[in-house]
Design a protein around this motif. Structure first.
Motif, mmCIF file in Angstrom:
data_model
loop_
_atom_site.group_PDB
_atom_site.id
_atom_site.type_symbol
_atom_site.label_atom_id
_atom_site.label_comp_id
_atom_site.label_asym_id
_atom_site.label_seq_id
_atom_site.Cartn_x
_atom_site.Cartn_y
_atom_site.Cartn_z
ATOM 1 N N ILE A 93 0.832 -1.201 0.000
ATOM 2 C CA ILE A 93 0.000 0.000 0.000
ATOM 3 C C ILE A 93 0.868 1.253 0.000
ATOM 4 O O ILE A 93 0.504 2.289 -0.566
ATOM 5 C CB ILE A 93 -0.974 -0.004 1.209
ATOM 6 C CG1 ILE A 93 -2.037 1.083 1.015
ATOM 7 C CG2 ILE A 93 -0.232 0.155 2.523
ATOM 8 C CD1 ILE A 93 -3.186 0.975 1.994
ATOM 9 N N GLU A 94 2.065 1.145 0.594
ATOM 10 C CA GLU A 94 2.980 2.283 0.587
ATOM 11 C C GLU A 94 3.576 2.488 -0.806
ATOM 12 O O GLU A 94 3.812 3.631 -1.222
ATOM 13 C CB GLU A 94 4.104 2.041 1.596
ATOM 14 C CG GLU A 94 3.625 2.043 3.044
ATOM 15 C CD GLU A 94 4.715 1.656 4.017
ATOM 16 O OE1 GLU A 94 4.657 2.125 5.182
ATOM 17 O OE2 GLU A 94 5.635 0.895 3.627
ATOM 18 N N ARG A 95 3.784 1.395 -1.540
ATOM 19 C CA ARG A 95 4.279 1.519 -2.915
ATOM 20 C C ARG A 95 3.254 2.204 -3.801
ATOM 21 O O ARG A 95 3.588 3.060 -4.616
ATOM 22 C CB ARG A 95 4.608 0.130 -3.469
ATOM 23 C CG ARG A 95 5.780 -0.558 -2.808
ATOM 24 C CD ARG A 95 5.906 -1.986 -3.290
ATOM 25 N NE ARG A 95 6.931 -2.710 -2.558
ATOM 26 C CZ ARG A 95 6.991 -4.034 -2.470
ATOM 27 N NH1 ARG A 95 6.066 -4.774 -3.078
ATOM 28 N NH2 ARG A 95 7.957 -4.611 -1.795
ATOM 29 N N VAL A 96 1.997 1.807 -3.649
ATOM 30 C CA VAL A 96 0.943 2.436 -4.442
ATOM 31 C C VAL A 96 0.841 3.915 -4.105
ATOM 32 O O VAL A 96 0.691 4.763 -4.999
ATOM 33 C CB VAL A 96 -0.404 1.722 -4.209
ATOM 34 C CG1 VAL A 96 -1.539 2.472 -4.925
ATOM 35 C CG2 VAL A 96 -0.351 0.279 -4.699
ATOM 36 N N ASP A 97 0.941 4.229 -2.829
ATOM 37 C CA ASP A 97 0.883 5.629 -2.414
ATOM 38 C C ASP A 97 2.061 6.418 -2.991
ATOM 39 O O ASP A 97 1.896 7.560 -3.453
ATOM 40 C CB ASP A 97 0.910 5.703 -0.886
ATOM 41 C CG ASP A 97 0.818 7.132 -0.372
ATOM 42 O OD1 ASP A 97 -0.213 7.794 -0.634
ATOM 43 O OD2 ASP A 97 1.778 7.593 0.271
ATOM 44 N N ALA A 98 3.233 5.798 -3.007
ATOM 45 C CA ALA A 98 4.416 6.460 -3.566
ATOM 46 C C ALA A 98 4.249 6.697 -5.065
ATOM 47 O O ALA A 98 4.608 7.767 -5.582
ATOM 48 C CB ALA A 98 5.656 5.614 -3.296
ATOM 49 N N LEU A 99 3.706 5.705 -5.772
ATOM 50 C CA LEU A 99 3.470 5.875 -7.201
ATOM 51 C C LEU A 99 2.440 6.956 -7.469
ATOM 52 O O LEU A 99 2.560 7.726 -8.424
ATOM 53 C CB LEU A 99 3.009 4.553 -7.820
ATOM 54 C CG LEU A 99 4.084 3.497 -8.052
ATOM 55 C CD1 LEU A 99 3.438 2.171 -8.468
ATOM 56 C CD2 LEU A 99 5.065 3.951 -9.112
ATOM 57 N N GLN A 100 1.410 7.016 -6.624
ATOM 58 C CA GLN A 100 0.397 8.050 -6.799
ATOM 59 C C GLN A 100 1.022 9.442 -6.689
ATOM 60 O O GLN A 100 0.730 10.340 -7.488
ATOM 61 C CB GLN A 100 -0.713 7.892 -5.754
ATOM 62 C CG GLN A 100 -1.813 8.941 -5.893
ATOM 63 C CD GLN A 100 -2.859 8.846 -4.799
ATOM 64 O OE1 GLN A 100 -2.571 8.368 -3.695
ATOM 65 N NE2 GLN A 100 -4.071 9.297 -5.093
ATOM 66 N N LYS A 101 1.906 9.604 -5.734
ATOM 67 C CA LYS A 101 2.541 10.901 -5.536
ATOM 68 C C LYS A 101 3.559 11.197 -6.638
ATOM 69 O O LYS A 101 3.669 12.333 -7.108
ATOM 70 C CB LYS A 101 3.208 10.946 -4.165
ATOM 71 C CG LYS A 101 2.215 10.899 -3.008
ATOM 72 C CD LYS A 101 2.937 10.814 -1.673
ATOM 73 C CE LYS A 101 1.937 10.771 -0.526
ATOM 74 N NZ LYS A 101 2.601 10.603 0.791
ATOM 75 N N ALA A 102 4.298 10.165 -7.052
ATOM 76 C CA ALA A 102 5.352 10.377 -8.049
ATOM 77 C C ALA A 102 4.787 10.602 -9.440
ATOM 78 O O ALA A 102 5.338 11.386 -10.219
ATOM 79 C CB ALA A 102 6.297 9.186 -8.068
ATOM 80 N N LEU A 103 3.683 9.915 -9.749
ATOM 81 C CA LEU A 103 3.150 9.947 -11.112
ATOM 82 C C LEU A 103 1.823 10.688 -11.213
ATOM 83 O O LEU A 103 1.231 10.745 -12.291
ATOM 84 C CB LEU A 103 2.950 8.518 -11.622
ATOM 85 C CG LEU A 103 4.181 7.613 -11.608
ATOM 86 C CD1 LEU A 103 3.804 6.204 -12.049
ATOM 87 C CD2 LEU A 103 5.262 8.170 -12.508
ATOM 88 N N SER A 104 1.350 11.218 -10.090
ATOM 89 C CA SER A 104 0.048 11.911 -10.068
ATOM 90 C C SER A 104 -1.066 11.002 -10.578
ATOM 91 O O SER A 104 -1.863 11.380 -11.454
ATOM 92 C CB SER A 104 0.112 13.200 -10.908
ATOM 93 O OG SER A 104 1.105 14.065 -10.417
ATOM 94 N N LEU A 105 -1.124 9.783 -10.045
ATOM 95 C CA LEU A 105 -2.159 8.850 -10.458
ATOM 96 C C LEU A 105 -3.526 9.338 -10.022
ATOM 97 O O LEU A 105 -3.672 10.003 -8.991
ATOM 98 C CB LEU A 105 -1.899 7.466 -9.841
ATOM 99 C CG LEU A 105 -0.591 6.763 -10.197
ATOM 100 C CD1 LEU A 105 -0.519 5.405 -9.523
ATOM 101 C CD2 LEU A 105 -0.452 6.621 -11.713
ATOM 102 N N THR A 106 -4.536 9.001 -10.800
ATOM 103 C CA THR A 106 -5.906 9.354 -10.444
ATOM 104 C C THR A 106 -6.419 8.392 -9.383
ATOM 105 O O THR A 106 -5.851 7.318 -9.156
ATOM 106 C CB THR A 106 -6.827 9.293 -11.668
ATOM 107 O OG1 THR A 106 -6.930 7.924 -12.103
ATOM 108 C CG2 THR A 106 -6.282 10.151 -12.805
ATOM 109 N N SER A 107 -7.515 8.765 -8.764
ATOM 110 C CA SER A 107 -8.115 7.897 -7.741
ATOM 111 C C SER A 107 -8.557 6.574 -8.337
ATOM 112 O O SER A 107 -8.467 5.522 -7.686
ATOM 113 C CB SER A 107 -9.293 8.611 -7.073
ATOM 114 O OG SER A 107 -10.273 8.969 -8.038
ATOM 115 N N ASN A 108 -9.044 6.587 -9.585
ATOM 116 C CA ASN A 108 -9.452 5.339 -10.246
ATOM 117 C C ASN A 108 -8.252 4.430 -10.489
ATOM 118 O O ASN A 108 -8.339 3.206 -10.329
ATOM 119 C CB ASN A 108 -10.149 5.634 -11.577
ATOM 120 C CG ASN A 108 -11.566 6.119 -11.401
ATOM 121 O OD1 ASN A 108 -12.196 5.876 -10.368
ATOM 122 N ND2 ASN A 108 -12.082 6.827 -12.395
#
Length: 213
Positions: free
Chosen positions: A17-32
């Motif tokens: 879950i921390e990896r996903v959170d890091a990717l969201q921050k690094a790549l500006s992933l959408t909530s979907n």
């Protein structure tokens, strides 16, 4: 692509879950996109059945990312679905090494694909080759007519190539011809385009087989 690299440092030490959170921050992933990563997207039975013949089941592989890729002067993380433990680590390490020297450079030249037909039982090989060569323009036009959308985008059939394969008397193989149809598929993968075009020109080639052209 603007990647905030500091979020991805020591990604392998983080929990999922921390990896996903890091990717969201690094790549500006959408909530979907985040939800898809966390929940997964198993194939529905109807979807899987529509994708292949004789579908029985589906299976899953671990889904991760290789880091540090610099491609055409842009930073990327590369998704990989793979079961081998060392591949992502090795790819990330190699990408990090090469990024110090400018990374990877890519170039697209042409997307030429080949459709192949094997003509057997040809009564007169020499005459058949002459007929194919004489009708090359017609064959190319027939192929293009079968898939006009690729022609509108600047692609389409280009030429044919003919190969005569001599008989193998020891194995009792007869002489036959191999005909290649060269097609510029542009950005398309091309398999369906090739199949459609080959089916369109097949009647003409069958006439050659029975010496009716």
């Amino acid at each position: 692509m603007d990647i905030e690299n500091h979020f991805l440092e020591k990604l392998y030490k983080k929990k999922r879950i921390e990896r996903v959170d890091a990717l969201q921050k690094a790549l500006s992933l959408t909530s979907n996109q985040v939800r898809n990563l966390l929940e997964g997207l198993p194939l529905e039975e109807d979807t899987a059945d529509s994708m292949i013949e004789n579908q029985l089941a589906t299976y899953q592989l671990p889904y991760g990312v290789a880091l540090n890729f610099l491609i055409n002067d842009e930073k990327f993380v590369v998704p990989m679905a793979i079961e081998e433990p060392s591949v992502i680590a090795a790819a990330s390490s190699a990408a990090k090494f090469f990024s110090q020297y400018g990374g990877f450079q890519t170039a697209v030249t042409e997307r030429m694909m080949i459709g192949q037909a094997v003509l057997t039982g040809v009564p007169d090989m020499k005459k058949a080759i002459q007929s194919l060569e004489k009708n090359e323009e017609n064959i190319v036009q027939m192929a293009d007519n079968a898939h006009p959308s690729i022609v509108k985008r600047g692609g389409g059939a280009v030429s044919i190539q003919i190969k005569e394969i001599n008989a193998n008397r020891e194995l009792d193989y007869p002489d036959f011809l191999i005909v290649h149809l060269y097609v510029e598929t542009l950005e398309a993968m091309g398999a369906n385009i090739i199949n459609t075009m080959m089916e369109a020109v097949l009647p003409l080639w069958k006439n050659i087989q029975v010496d009716k052209l």
